[in-house]
Design an enzyme around this catalytic site. Structure first.
Site, PDB file in Angstrom:
ATOM      1  CB  CYS A 135      -0.922  -0.010   1.215  1.00  0.00           C
ATOM      2  SG  CYS A 135      -1.878   1.493   1.363  1.00  0.00           S
ATOM      3  CB  CYS A 138      -0.575   2.601   4.093  1.00  0.00           C
ATOM      4  SG  CYS A 138      -2.070   1.953   3.396  1.00  0.00           S
ATOM      5  CG  ASP A 139       3.114   1.279   4.551  1.00  0.00           C
ATOM      6  OD1 ASP A 139       2.661   1.811   5.577  1.00  0.00           O
ATOM      7  OD2 ASP A 139       2.872   0.102   4.238  1.00  0.00           O
TER       8      ASP A 139
END
Ligand SMILES: Cc1cc2nc3c(=O)[nH]c(=O)nc-3n(C[C@H](O)[C@H](O)[C@H](O)COP(=O)(O)OP(=O)(O)OC[C@H]3O[C@@H](n4cnc5c(N)ncnc54)[C@H](O)[C@@H]3O)c2cc1C
Length: 310
Positions: A135, A138-139
């Site tokens: 992701c 997200c990261d």
């Protein structure tokens, strides 16, 4: 409701589930939803959704899912943020087990979506959630000014690579063939980006790390087995998704990839069990198509319930 059984239980809370919930609630079916381990579904993992009609300026994925939930709850959808562990579809009312508790329902709408596929290369388990992710949204921000690799050749890989250029000093796309599933426009966008390099005929043989985390990978050419190493602090795997149907324990027919197979419209092989969204759809896999199918499933369930009482 009959003998404490619900009219309809919806399993999953992505765009398909919430749309099914909205329609079922507005049809006064008093639906119950189990939102599952990832309440809001896959769009909780993305920043901007620009292709859902009605949002001319785009909208954040999580924001959209919060709106969808609020809209369905306004009409009476009851949502429990819990995972369905098991179902018994052998007789009606169907049985649904959630954290050991048994629920019963005349009809079910399965909207459990799909999840990312990992590579399973040597060293991957150790670095999952540290240097290796599925992701970018997200990261990605953890890898500011670092070198990043993205694995895959589809639209997701191109989208993630382009997104990651916001943070990374360089993004290398690793693809095991020289033919891409991605659309032409996405490939062109990635190819023309000054921070992106695309390496074809390469696959991850092994992840490399030290005590501080991921340091790189050994790449292998699938044609002749030759190897080279690449440096990276972050890696994003974007090689596809698998439908979440394991909890059904084979009670519903699936194809070889695990996608539910339909008999008629949204009704599965078992009368009274409906399905919608990415759990059945490997062709479109979009929020709008999932939502559309959720609508269809709720209308199908409503009509089916009515037929049962005639
Ligand atoms: C990073 C990313 C970006 C994307 N961007 C876009 C975009 O811009 N536009 C677009 O149209 N699409 C986009 N998509 C695709 C879109 O998110 C999906 O097509 C859509 O979310 C599918 O909806 P769904 O309702 O079928 O399932 P999902 O969104 O996958 O939701 C599945 C739900 O099922 C639940 N669940 C699973 N197992 C259980 C269980 N046992 N019990 C209870 N609940 C369970 C999960 O908790 C989850 O809530 C993106 C996807 C990703 C991953």
């Amino acid at each position: 409701m009959r003998d404490g059984a619900r009219n309809v239980i919806i399993v999953g809370s992505g765009p398909a589930g919430y749309t099914a919930g909205l329609y079922a609630a507005r049809a006064l079916l008093e639906p119950l939803m189990f939102a599952g381990y990832m309440s809001g579904g896959q769009l909780m993992l993305t920043s901007d959704v620009e292709n859902f009609p009605g949002y001319p300026k785009g909208i954040g994925g999580p924001e959209m899912m919060v709106d969808m939930r609020e809209q369905a709850e306004r009409f009476g959808l009851e949502v429990h943020d819990k995972n369905v562990e098991r179902l018994d579809l052998s007789e009606r009312p169907f049985k649904v087990w959630v954290e050991g508790e048994e629920f019963r329902s005349e009809s079910l709408i399965i909207c459990t979506g799909a999840e990312a596929i990992w590579l399973g290369a040597k060293g991957e388990e150790d670095q999952k959630g540290r240097g290796i992710s599925t992701c970018a949204t997200c990261d990605g921000a953890f890898f500011r000014d670092e070198e990043i690799i993205v694995i895959g050749g589809g639209d997701s890989a191109m989208e993630e690579a382009t997104f990651l250029t916001r943070f990374a000093s360089k993004v290398t796309i690793i693809h095991r063939r020289d033919v891409f599933k991605a659309s032409k426009v996405m490939i062109e966008r990635a190819e023309s980006h000054p921070k992106i390099e695309i390496k074809t005929f390469k696959q991850i043989k092994e992840w490399l790390s030290d005590e501080n985390g991921l340091t790189g990978a050994i790449l292998e050419d699938p044609r002749d087995g030759s190897e080279e190493s690449i440096r990276c602090a972050g890696a994003f795997i974007a090689i596809g998704h698998k439908p979440i149907t394991g909890f059904l324990e084979g009670q519903l027919e699936t194809d070889e990839e695990g996608y539910l197979v339909h008999i008629e419209n949204t009704m599965t092989a078992i009368s009274g069990v409906f399905a919608a969204g990415d759990v059945v759809d490997k062709r479109y896999r979009q929020a709008i198509t999932a939502a559309g199918m959720g609508c269809q499933a709720a209308i199908d369930a409503e009509r089916w319930l009515e037929e049962q009482h005639q």
